[in-house]
Design an enzyme around this catalytic site. Structure first.
Site, PDB file in Angstrom:
ATOM      1  CE  LYS A  56      -3.555   0.011  -0.556  1.00 34.25           C
ATOM      2  NZ  LYS A  56      -4.712  -0.298  -1.476  1.00 34.25           N
ATOM      3  CB  SER A 273      -4.045 -10.959   1.501  1.00 30.21           C
ATOM      4  OG  SER A 273      -2.884 -10.160   1.557  1.00 30.21           O
TER       5      SER A 273
HETATM    6  N1  PMP Z   1      -3.614  -7.700   1.053  1.00 27.61           N
HETATM    7  C1  PMP Z   1      -3.460  -6.874   2.093  1.00 27.61           C
HETATM    8  C2  PMP Z   1      -2.794  -7.392   3.325  1.00 27.61           C
HETATM    9  C3  PMP Z   1      -3.926  -5.558   2.011  1.00 27.61           C
HETATM   10  O1  PMP Z   1      -3.795  -4.729   3.052  1.00 27.61           O
HETATM   11  C4  PMP Z   1      -4.567  -5.125   0.824  1.00 27.61           C
HETATM   12  C5  PMP Z   1      -5.128  -3.738   0.749  1.00 27.61           C
HETATM   13  N2  PMP Z   1      -6.461  -3.665   1.239  1.00 27.61           N
HETATM   14  C6  PMP Z   1      -4.714  -6.032  -0.236  1.00 27.61           C
HETATM   15  C7  PMP Z   1      -4.215  -7.314  -0.072  1.00 27.61           C
HETATM   16  C8  PMP Z   1      -5.414  -5.679  -1.511  1.00 27.61           C
HETATM   17  O2  PMP Z   1      -4.760  -4.688  -2.275  1.00 27.61           O
HETATM   18  P1  PMP Z   1      -5.614  -3.643  -3.109  1.00 27.61           P
HETATM   19  O3  PMP Z   1      -6.199  -2.673  -2.122  1.00 27.61           O
HETATM   20  O4  PMP Z   1      -4.626  -2.987  -4.008  1.00 27.61           O
HETATM   21  O5  PMP Z   1      -6.693  -4.372  -3.818  1.00 27.61           O
END
Ligand code: PMP
Length: 311
Positions: A56, A273
């Site tokens: 991010k 994630s």
């Molecule tokens: N994984 C994590 C740990 C995140 O913090 C985020 C951001 N919400 C994402 C995946 C997804 O990324 P994006 O916001 O670019 O879709």
């Protein structure tokens, strides 16, 4: 400590210059151990290498710097956002470097480590109703900004094109260059969707045959921190429904199991994630006889320890 706009903008030689250009790691041995054929490569971007420890940082820096250059963010304004954590951490870090106050609204049940991190960078944490999740945090921010619009710069990451553009000009070209243009599949989770939309759009423009695989929790009840289940959440304004070639729903247990396996078999201490993304990338790789599958490891495991993830 408020700096001049000019000093704030450049960021040369500060920690902000270290955002982006992350390593592309080869996970092919890990994939092979799970039955993927040797002619299929699996690679992943180590996004915890960014300052603030997550992907991010890319989007946060771009959102802040575009707002500085077009005058939406001026010295004395407060940066405000809702965040499941990583955007908040990145904004807090960027605010500390550039001299802006940062206010973050988060559901009260986000992990203790996340709360501690944003406070460490000096941001103010406002807790929203845990039962309303990330959508509840968005509503609180909108109320505050509506009440005092001149006081705040609302990064509005779900609707801010600078979010996906950070990946269109950064993550996407890096993957293209690091694979020598050989990437055949791009697999990424959907949160704000900035990573998927920006990277996916860039790769499709370079080669329309690149397949874009969007990763989500398998249903409304599966919780994978950082990811959204689009069918049951507010769909981000920056999302482009025409981009994904395929969706994969991942069970939280599978995401956790792959996260643990990455630590124990590949030495990669990553977040949940990332486990979901690698699980999906290997599922895709299993269907191929040849190809180069690239995915994203959005952050490291340190924010998830208190969830019992690694026990
Ligand atoms: N994984 C994590 C740990 C995140 O913090 C985020 C951001 N919400 C994402 C995946 C997804 O990324 P994006 O916001 O670019 O879709």
């Amino acid at each position: 400590m408020i700096r001049t706009r000019e000093q704030a903008r450049t960021g040369a030689n500060t920690i902000l210059a270290q955002i982006g250009n992350t390593p592309l790691l080869d996970l092919s041995d890990f994939a092979k151990a799970q039955g993927v054929v040797p002619s299929v490569g699996v690679f992943a971007k180590a996004e915890w290498a960014n300052p603030g420890g997550s992907i991010k940082a890319r989007a946060a820096l771009r959102m802040v710097e575009e707002a500085e250059s077009d005058g939406r963010l001026t010295p004395g304004k407060i940066i405000i956002d809702s965040s499941s954590g990583n955007t908040g951490i990145a904004l807090a870090l960027i605010g500390a470097v550039k001299g802006y106050e940062v206010h973050l609204v988060m559901p009260a049940n986000v992990s203790a480590e996340r709360k501690a991190l944003v406070k460490a960078y000096g941001a103010r944490l406002i807790e929203s109703d845990p039962l309303e999740g990330s959508d509840g945090a968005i509503h609180v921010v909108r109320e505050w900004v509506a009440a005092a619009p001149q006081r705040y710069f609302y990064t509005n990451q779900y609707n801010n094109p600078a979010n996906w553009l950070a990946h269109y000009t950064g993550t996407g070209p890096e993957i293209w260059r690091q694979t020598g243009g050989s990437v055949t599949h791009f697999v990424a989770g959907l949160g704000t969707t900035g990573t998927f939309v920006g990277t996916g759009r860039y790769l499709k423009e370079r080669n329309p045959a690149v397949e874009l695989v969007a990763v989500q929790p398998e249903d409304e009840l599966s919780v994978i921190e950082g990811l959204k289940h689009l069918e049951t959440a507010i769909v981000p304004g920056i999302y482009d429904a025409a981009l994904p070639d395929q969706f994969l729903g991942i069970a939280a247990e599978d995401a956790w199991a792959t996260t643990r396996a990455l630590a124990r078999q590949a030495g990669l201490f990553v977040g949940i994630s990332a486990g979901a993304a690698v699980h999906a990338a290997i599922e895709v790789a299993h269907t191929l006889r040849a190809g180069t599958v690239v995915t994203i490891l959005p952050d490291d495991g340190s924010k998830y320890v208190s969830l019992g993830l690694f026990e």
